[in-house]
Design a protein around this motif. Structure first.
Motif, PDB file in Angstrom:
ATOM      1  N   PHE A   1       0.841  -1.205   0.000  1.00 42.60           N
ATOM      2  CA  PHE A   1       0.000   0.000   0.000  1.00 42.60           C
ATOM      3  C   PHE A   1       0.874   1.252   0.000  1.00 42.60           C
ATOM      4  O   PHE A   1       0.589   2.214  -0.724  1.00 42.60           O
TER       5      PHE A   1
ATOM      6  N   VAL B   1       0.565  -1.177 -11.327  1.00 42.25           N
ATOM      7  CA  VAL B   1      -0.013   0.121 -10.967  1.00 42.25           C
ATOM      8  C   VAL B   1       0.802   1.239 -11.618  1.00 42.25           C
ATOM      9  O   VAL B   1       0.246   2.193 -12.181  1.00 42.25           O
ATOM     10  N   ALA B   2       2.131   1.099 -11.582  1.00 43.52           N
ATOM     11  CA  ALA B   2       3.004   2.120 -12.178  1.00 43.52           C
ATOM     12  C   ALA B   2       2.791   2.188 -13.687  1.00 43.52           C
ATOM     13  O   ALA B   2       2.757   3.278 -14.269  1.00 43.52           O
TER      14      ALA B   2
ATOM     15  N   LEU C   1       3.594   6.020  -5.487  1.00 40.36           N
ATOM     16  CA  LEU C   1       3.396   6.182  -6.940  1.00 40.36           C
ATOM     17  C   LEU C   1       2.303   7.204  -7.218  1.00 40.36           C
ATOM     18  O   LEU C   1       2.439   8.061  -8.103  1.00 40.36           O
ATOM     19  N   LEU C   2       1.213   7.116  -6.457  1.00 39.09           N
ATOM     20  CA  LEU C   2       0.103   8.072  -6.642  1.00 39.09           C
ATOM     21  C   LEU C   2       0.575   9.500  -6.373  1.00 39.09           C
ATOM     22  O   LEU C   2       0.250  10.426  -7.129  1.00 39.09           O
TER      23      LEU C   2
ATOM     24  N   ILE D   1       3.003  -3.595  -7.343  1.00 38.56           N
ATOM     25  CA  ILE D   1       3.070  -2.162  -7.649  1.00 38.56           C
ATOM     26  C   ILE D   1       3.535  -1.843  -9.083  1.00 38.56           C
ATOM     27  O   ILE D   1       3.222  -0.772  -9.581  1.00 38.56           O
TER      28      ILE D   1
ATOM     29  N   ILE E   1       2.208   1.822  -3.502  1.00 39.88           N
ATOM     30  CA  ILE E   1       1.183   2.371  -4.398  1.00 39.88           C
ATOM     31  C   ILE E   1       0.931   3.846  -4.070  1.00 39.88           C
ATOM     32  O   ILE E   1       0.793   4.698  -4.955  1.00 39.88           O
TER      33      ILE E   1
END
Lengths: 228, 231
Positions: free
Chosen positions: A33, A121-122, A39-40, A118, A36
């Motif tokens: 988490f 997600v990236a 990254l956000l 992750i 992520i």
């Protein structure tokens, strides 16, 4: 015979660390988490410019892995410290390198699993379009992780004796990680951008060299840092 | 001090310093096979430090020691093969079951896993073997730590206040484990505060004060036989 006993000990530490982690789950969820989330935050900071996002993708991904990984390394020794299990671990009739090898392998598997979560997600968040170099890029992820985890496991063992270990670990680790971070980010960037291997090749060679140096040095020095 | 080349433990002028404070000062002591020695003293007298140095958890700042002829510093891995250390803290993994904790210990000791169930039975935990240690009481955790120690089949037991957290049956169990070790030719060093708890199994009591040996009691009942010097 003695070496096979030592390998059995290495496997025992991997099994114990991963079983404990699987049962508690809190560690993996928190680390993934956090990765992520980082990254956000990078995504928000870079804005909606697709080109800027793509250019920053590799760097942001490696920084997310790096920050999240520090949590994982601290946790690996926290498991031992919580129940006072570090001393019994050190008192088994095992050479110290077996403890480092077990911790290193367990941490590496853990970090690679976090990356499995992750990286997609990236790719979505940073709008990475060219996945032609995905296999070499995965190889770079593994190579970068080896150097990163070797140093992380080593410095976490050093910091584990300190009350300020959460602060001490990044202070010790991050400066040493610059070469691995640079080589990993540059190689990943070249591959994700779809450049042929010749652009990434030099960085990958450098990464392999750093991996060898860091893994060997950590194995050799572990005996001294873990002693009381 | 009488030592033989069969001595389980020989310590010569052992000392340990933490910063500027000497926790142990010139401890000279020997244990023969089958001998059980109690270590007594006030808080901070160096009892636990002595056991930790012998266990190889701490390096001595001065002096030397041998366990079954193996040097405490130069042959630390060999020394660890002979030692079973029951510390204050049980040092267990709470998210593993009792059996899994012993599986891990067996693999680390390099012994067969067939000894796990007998060890659990010996300490009365065979019923709860598949329960996670997190749910164990302090006494049950202590029993499991005792089972882990038995599993390694040590020749020298180092027991740091082993009677803590135990009910009368637990205290009896600790004494039986010591007697079993003695019958097998093993020895034990037992740190204790109340000599009545271990009086039945002790051959000698060594009194420590501020890191130094100040007296030794022996005989039945245990009576002071010497003050200071080598033991």
């Amino acid at each position: 015979m003695a070496f096979s006993q030592d390998l059995r000990r290495v496997r025992a530490i991997i099994w114990k660390d991963l079983t404990t982690e699987r049962r508690s789950k809190a560690g993996f969820n928190a680390v993934a988490f956090l990765g992520i989330l980082i990254l956000l935050l990078f995504g928000f900071a870079l804005g909606p410019d697709a080109e800027a996002l793509r250019n920053a993708a590799a760097g942001a991904l490696w920084l997310a892995i790096l920050f999240a990984g520090v949590l994982a390394f601290n946790r690996a020794y926290q498991l031992e410290l919580d129940g006072g299990a570090l001393e019994p671990l050190l008192l088994y009739p095992a050479p110290r390198w077996t403890i480092f090898a077990g911790k290193f392998a367990a941490n590496l598997l853990f970090v690679l699993l976090v990356e499995v979560v992750i990286v997609p997600v990236a790719i979505v968040l940073f709008q990475v379009q060219s996945l032609a170099g995905w296999a070499p890029a995965a190889g770079v992820m593994v190579l970068g992780s080896i150097g990163f985890v070797a140093l992380g496991t080593f410095y976490a063992s050093m910091a584990s004796r300190s009350r300020a270990r959460e602060v001490l670990l990044p202070l010790l680790l991050f400066p040493m990680l610059v070469p691995v971070l640079l080589a990993s980010a540059e190689a990943s960037s070249a591959l994700l951008a779809g450049n042929p291997m010749r652009d990434a090749g030099a960085w990958i060679k450098l990464l392999v060299a750093f991996d060898v140096i860091f893994v060997v040095a950590s194995f050799l020095a572990f005996d001294h840092v873990i002693e009381v | 001090m009488t030592t033989t080349n069969r001595s389980t433990l020989i310590l010569q002028g052992l000392a340990r310093r933490f910063g500027t404070r000497w926790a142990l000062r010139g401890v000279t002591l020997s244990l023969e096979p089958g001998e059980v020695v109690g270590i007594m003293g006030h808080n901070g007298s160096g009892k636990s430090t002595l056991l930790r140095v012998i266990s190889t958890a701490l390096r001595p700042s001065a002096g030397e020691g041998w366990v079954f002829g193996k040097h405490l510093v130069r042959e630390a891995v060999e020394v660890r093969r002979h030692i079973g250390f029951l510390a204050h803290s049980p040092g267990l993994y709470e998210d593993l079951t009792a059996r899994e904790n012993l599986i891990f210990a067996a693999r680390m000791f390099g012994v067969e896993e067939s000894g796990i169930l007998p060890a659990l039975e010996r300490v009365g935990l065979s019923q709860g073997r598949d329960e996670r240690v997190r749910g164990f009481s302090a006494g049950m955790q202590r029993r499991l730590a005792l089972a882990r120690m038995i599993l390694g089949a040590p020749g020298l037991l180092l027991l740091d206040e082993p009677y803590n957290n135990f009910d009368p049956q637990g205290i009896e169990l600790v004494n039986e484990v010591i007697q079993d070790a003695r019958r097998g030719g093993g020895s034990a060093l037992v740190v204790l505060h109340d000599r009545r708890q271990g009086e039945r199994v002790l051959d000698r009591i060594v009194e420590l004060n501020r890191g130094a040996v100040i007296g030794v009691s022996a005989g039945t009942p245990l009576t002071l036989v010497s003050v200071g010097g080598s033991h």
